[in-house]
Design a protein around this motif. Structure first.
Motif, PDB file in Angstrom:
ATOM      1  N   VAL A   1       0.836  -1.199   0.000  1.00 37.28           N
ATOM      2  CA  VAL A   1       0.000   0.000   0.000  1.00 37.28           C
ATOM      3  C   VAL A   1       0.872   1.251   0.000  1.00 37.28           C
ATOM      4  O   VAL A   1       0.641   2.210  -0.750  1.00 37.28           O
ATOM      5  CB  VAL A   1      -0.943   0.005   1.221  1.00 37.28           C
ATOM      6  CG1 VAL A   1      -1.640   1.354   1.356  1.00 37.28           C
ATOM      7  CG2 VAL A   1      -1.970  -1.099   1.100  1.00 37.28           C
ATOM      8  N   ASP A   2       1.912   1.276   0.847  1.00 40.81           N
ATOM      9  CA  ASP A   2       2.799   2.441   0.912  1.00 40.81           C
ATOM     10  C   ASP A   2       3.525   2.659  -0.415  1.00 40.81           C
ATOM     11  O   ASP A   2       3.744   3.794  -0.828  1.00 40.81           O
ATOM     12  CB  ASP A   2       3.833   2.261   2.032  1.00 40.81           C
ATOM     13  CG  ASP A   2       3.198   2.360   3.410  1.00 40.81           C
ATOM     14  OD1 ASP A   2       2.096   2.923   3.506  1.00 40.81           O
ATOM     15  OD2 ASP A   2       3.805   1.862   4.378  1.00 40.81           O
ATOM     16  N   ALA A   3       3.905   1.572  -1.060  1.00 37.62           N
ATOM     17  CA  ALA A   3       4.706   1.683  -2.283  1.00 37.62           C
ATOM     18  C   ALA A   3       3.869   2.019  -3.510  1.00 37.62           C
ATOM     19  O   ALA A   3       4.376   2.583  -4.472  1.00 37.62           O
ATOM     20  CB  ALA A   3       5.463   0.381  -2.525  1.00 37.62           C
ATOM     21  N   THR A   4       2.591   1.675  -3.472  1.00 43.76           N
ATOM     22  CA  THR A   4       1.760   1.781  -4.671  1.00 43.76           C
ATOM     23  C   THR A   4       0.821   2.971  -4.672  1.00 43.76           C
ATOM     24  O   THR A   4       0.614   3.601  -5.714  1.00 43.76           O
ATOM     25  CB  THR A   4       0.923   0.496  -4.855  1.00 43.76           C
ATOM     26  OG1 THR A   4       1.793  -0.625  -4.862  1.00 43.76           O
ATOM     27  CG2 THR A   4       0.142   0.539  -6.164  1.00 43.76           C
ATOM     28  N   LEU A   5       0.252   3.312  -3.516  1.00 43.09           N
ATOM     29  CA  LEU A   5      -0.805   4.317  -3.460  1.00 43.09           C
ATOM     30  C   LEU A   5      -0.308   5.650  -2.927  1.00 43.09           C
ATOM     31  O   LEU A   5       0.501   5.684  -1.990  1.00 43.09           O
ATOM     32  CB  LEU A   5      -1.949   3.819  -2.563  1.00 43.09           C
ATOM     33  CG  LEU A   5      -2.645   2.542  -2.994  1.00 43.09           C
ATOM     34  CD1 LEU A   5      -3.645   2.100  -1.939  1.00 43.09           C
ATOM     35  CD2 LEU A   5      -3.348   2.742  -4.329  1.00 43.09           C
ATOM     36  N   HIS A   9      -4.524   9.598  -0.927  1.00 43.26           N
ATOM     37  CA  HIS A   9      -5.581   9.206  -1.856  1.00 43.26           C
ATOM     38  C   HIS A   9      -6.632   8.353  -1.144  1.00 43.26           C
ATOM     39  O   HIS A   9      -6.331   7.625  -0.194  1.00 43.26           O
ATOM     40  CB  HIS A   9      -4.975   8.427  -3.023  1.00 43.26           C
ATOM     41  CG  HIS A   9      -5.891   8.284  -4.196  1.00 43.26           C
ATOM     42  ND1 HIS A   9      -6.823   7.280  -4.289  1.00 43.26           N
ATOM     43  CD2 HIS A   9      -6.034   9.022  -5.325  1.00 43.26           C
ATOM     44  CE1 HIS A   9      -7.484   7.387  -5.425  1.00 43.26           C
ATOM     45  NE2 HIS A   9      -7.028   8.436  -6.078  1.00 43.26           N
ATOM     46  N   GLU A  10      -7.880   8.460  -1.620  1.00 37.89           N
ATOM     47  CA  GLU A  10      -8.974   7.715  -0.991  1.00 37.89           C
ATOM     48  C   GLU A  10      -8.751   6.209  -1.046  1.00 37.89           C
ATOM     49  O   GLU A  10      -9.191   5.470  -0.160  1.00 37.89           O
ATOM     50  CB  GLU A  10     -10.304   8.071  -1.660  1.00 37.89           C
ATOM     51  CG  GLU A  10     -10.355   7.752  -3.148  1.00 37.89           C
ATOM     52  CD  GLU A  10     -11.692   8.143  -3.764  1.00 37.89           C
ATOM     53  OE1 GLU A  10     -12.649   8.328  -3.003  1.00 37.89           O
ATOM     54  OE2 GLU A  10     -11.759   8.254  -5.005  1.00 37.89           O
ATOM     55  N   TRP A  11      -8.075   5.732  -2.094  1.00 40.82           N
ATOM     56  CA  TRP A  11      -7.785   4.296  -2.162  1.00 40.82           C
ATOM     57  C   TRP A  11      -6.853   3.876  -1.036  1.00 40.82           C
ATOM     58  O   TRP A  11      -6.982   2.777  -0.492  1.00 40.82           O
ATOM     59  CB  TRP A  11      -7.160   3.952  -3.505  1.00 40.82           C
ATOM     60  CG  TRP A  11      -8.113   4.030  -4.650  1.00 40.82           C
ATOM     61  CD1 TRP A  11      -9.466   4.151  -4.565  1.00 40.82           C
ATOM     62  CD2 TRP A  11      -7.791   3.974  -6.036  1.00 40.82           C
ATOM     63  NE1 TRP A  11     -10.017   4.176  -5.822  1.00 40.82           N
ATOM     64  CE2 TRP A  11      -9.014   4.071  -6.744  1.00 40.82           C
ATOM     65  CE3 TRP A  11      -6.613   3.858  -6.743  1.00 40.82           C
ATOM     66  CZ2 TRP A  11      -9.068   4.057  -8.139  1.00 40.82           C
ATOM     67  CZ3 TRP A  11      -6.652   3.840  -8.136  1.00 40.82           C
ATOM     68  CH2 TRP A  11      -7.874   3.942  -8.824  1.00 40.82           C
ATOM     69  N   SER A  12      -5.883   4.719  -0.700  1.00 47.39           N
ATOM     70  CA  SER A  12      -4.959   4.413   0.388  1.00 47.39           C
ATOM     71  C   SER A  12      -5.700   4.363   1.719  1.00 47.39           C
ATOM     72  O   SER A  12      -5.491   3.448   2.527  1.00 47.39           O
ATOM     73  CB  SER A  12      -3.846   5.461   0.433  1.00 47.39           C
ATOM     74  OG  SER A  12      -2.963   5.208   1.494  1.00 47.39           O
ATOM     75  N   VAL A  13      -6.560   5.341   1.931  1.00 47.67           N
ATOM     76  CA  VAL A  13      -7.353   5.372   3.170  1.00 47.67           C
ATOM     77  C   VAL A  13      -8.230   4.126   3.274  1.00 47.67           C
ATOM     78  O   VAL A  13      -8.301   3.476   4.334  1.00 47.67           O
ATOM     79  CB  VAL A  13      -8.217   6.648   3.223  1.00 47.67           C
ATOM     80  CG1 VAL A  13      -9.125   6.635   4.452  1.00 47.67           C
ATOM     81  CG2 VAL A  13      -7.334   7.889   3.233  1.00 47.67           C
ATOM     82  N   ILE A  46      -7.806  -3.214  -5.193  1.00 39.05           N
ATOM     83  CA  ILE A  46      -7.480  -1.783  -5.188  1.00 39.05           C
ATOM     84  C   ILE A  46      -6.063  -1.561  -5.702  1.00 39.05           C
ATOM     85  O   ILE A  46      -5.814  -0.668  -6.524  1.00 39.05           O
ATOM     86  CB  ILE A  46      -7.639  -1.199  -3.768  1.00 39.05           C
ATOM     87  CG1 ILE A  46      -9.116  -1.174  -3.363  1.00 39.05           C
ATOM     88  CG2 ILE A  46      -7.050   0.208  -3.693  1.00 39.05           C
ATOM     89  CD1 ILE A  46      -9.349  -0.745  -1.928  1.00 39.05           C
ATOM     90  N   LEU A  47      -5.123  -2.376  -5.244  1.00 39.12           N
ATOM     91  CA  LEU A  47      -3.730  -2.226  -5.668  1.00 39.12           C
ATOM     92  C   LEU A  47      -3.570  -2.506  -7.164  1.00 39.12           C
ATOM     93  O   LEU A  47      -2.801  -1.826  -7.858  1.00 39.12           O
ATOM     94  CB  LEU A  47      -2.837  -3.159  -4.858  1.00 39.12           C
ATOM     95  CG  LEU A  47      -2.701  -2.826  -3.365  1.00 39.12           C
ATOM     96  CD1 LEU A  47      -1.872  -3.881  -2.657  1.00 39.12           C
ATOM     97  CD2 LEU A  47      -2.079  -1.458  -3.176  1.00 39.12           C
ATOM     98  N   SER A 135       3.566  15.616  -5.785  1.00 35.10           N
ATOM     99  CA  SER A 135       4.475  15.434  -4.657  1.00 35.10           C
ATOM    100  C   SER A 135       3.737  15.189  -3.344  1.00 35.10           C
ATOM    101  O   SER A 135       4.232  14.485  -2.472  1.00 35.10           O
ATOM    102  CB  SER A 135       5.390  16.655  -4.511  1.00 35.10           C
ATOM    103  OG  SER A 135       4.645  17.805  -4.155  1.00 35.10           O
ATOM    104  N   VAL A 136       2.554  15.774  -3.181  1.00 34.76           N
ATOM    105  CA  VAL A 136       1.819  15.605  -1.930  1.00 34.76           C
ATOM    106  C   VAL A 136       1.035  14.298  -1.898  1.00 34.76           C
ATOM    107  O   VAL A 136       0.479  13.936  -0.859  1.00 34.76           O
ATOM    108  CB  VAL A 136       0.848  16.781  -1.671  1.00 34.76           C
ATOM    109  CG1 VAL A 136       1.611  18.085  -1.548  1.00 34.76           C
ATOM    110  CG2 VAL A 136      -0.201  16.895  -2.778  1.00 34.76           C
ATOM    111  N   GLY A 137       0.987  13.592  -3.018  1.00 34.97           N
ATOM    112  CA  GLY A 137       0.363  12.278  -3.031  1.00 34.97           C
ATOM    113  C   GLY A 137      -1.134  12.269  -2.847  1.00 34.97           C
ATOM    114  O   GLY A 137      -1.691  11.400  -2.186  1.00 34.97           O
ATOM    115  N   ARG A 138      -1.832  13.214  -3.456  1.00 36.53           N
ATOM    116  CA  ARG A 138      -3.281  13.261  -3.309  1.00 36.53           C
ATOM    117  C   ARG A 138      -4.020  12.510  -4.411  1.00 36.53           C
ATOM    118  O   ARG A 138      -5.215  12.270  -4.297  1.00 36.53           O
ATOM    119  CB  ARG A 138      -3.754  14.719  -3.293  1.00 36.53           C
ATOM    120  CG  ARG A 138      -3.326  15.470  -2.050  1.00 36.53           C
ATOM    121  CD  ARG A 138      -3.784  16.906  -2.099  1.00 36.53           C
ATOM    122  NE  ARG A 138      -3.369  17.622  -0.903  1.00 36.53           N
ATOM    123  CZ  ARG A 138      -3.471  18.930  -0.750  1.00 36.53           C
ATOM    124  NH1 ARG A 138      -3.987  19.664  -1.721  1.00 36.53           N
ATOM    125  NH2 ARG A 138      -3.079  19.508   0.358  1.00 36.53           N
TER     126      ARG A 138
END
Length: 207
Positions: A1-5, A9-13, A46-47, A135-138
């Motif tokens: 999850v850390d490496a991909t999302l 982002h809502e998918w990460s949450v 999701i991933l 850069s902020v990963g949104r």
């Protein structure tokens, strides 16, 4: 999850929520392992979707950056050429098949400078915001984001033309030759440039 999302982002949450549920079940009710598998399968889905989206995001990012950089370079070259060769260009335009008067030719050059200044600001501003956005990963650069990026230089150029129309009316009644003093053209050009740089903030889409 850390490496991909992307982190925000809502998918990460959503993935973290599913993993937290699975962990809780595994620790407190190991006999419910089927539910754990169900949550893990959702995270895998999701991933998988995120990896495909990420690949397309790279494609959109590359194309949009090339588009915006091309606009910025084109704008700088055009502004420089018009400033250096304003006199000869005015003569050529005045003698062209368009039958422009000297006044018309001078204003054509000045209005073009102002419009292109707007596109320059929009291109630089869009590039800056795109880099910050990534850069902020949104999220990802997608079709919707790309379409907005494509329109920004054009909208800023149109705004520059409208600004120059207002200034052109003043120049006309004040009998001012806009090409005799660079500061005269500089005022509307700076306004157009500033609008281009900040228009995403004005639209509420910068974040």
């Amino acid at each position: 999850v850390d490496a991909t999302l992307p982190a925000e982002h809502e998918w990460s949450v959503r993935s973290r929520q599913l993993l937290a549920k699975a962990t809780d079940i595994l620790q407190n009710s190991p006999e419910r392992s089927a539910e754990v598998d169900y949550y893990l399968q959702q995270v895998r889905s999701i991933l998988s979707r995120a990896q495909q989206t990420y690949q397309w995001s790279l494609v959109y990012t590359k194309r949009l950056k090339l588009y915006l950089i091309s606009w910025a370079l084109f704008a700088m070259v055009l502004i420089t050429a018009f400033l250096l060769y304003a006199g000869p260009l005015s003569d050529v335009l005045a003698a062209s098949i368009l039958a422009l008067t000297n006044y018309g030719a001078q204003n054509f050059i000045a209005s073009t400078i102002v419009a292109v200044a707007g596109t320059l600001g929009a291109s630089v501003g869009a590039l800056r915001n795109m880099l910050v956005y990534r850069s902020v990963g949104r999220g990802y650069v997608d079709r919707k984001y790309s379409l907005r990026g494509l329109l920004l230089p054009l909208l800023a150029g149109l705004f520059g033309l409208l600004v120059y129309v207002l200034f052109g009316i003043i120049f006309y009644f004040a009998d001012i030759n806009p090409m005799q003093n660079i500061l005269v053209v500089g005022v509307p050009a700076i306004l157009a440039l500033a609008f281009g740089l900040t228009q995403e903030a004005l639209y509420g889409t910068a974040g």
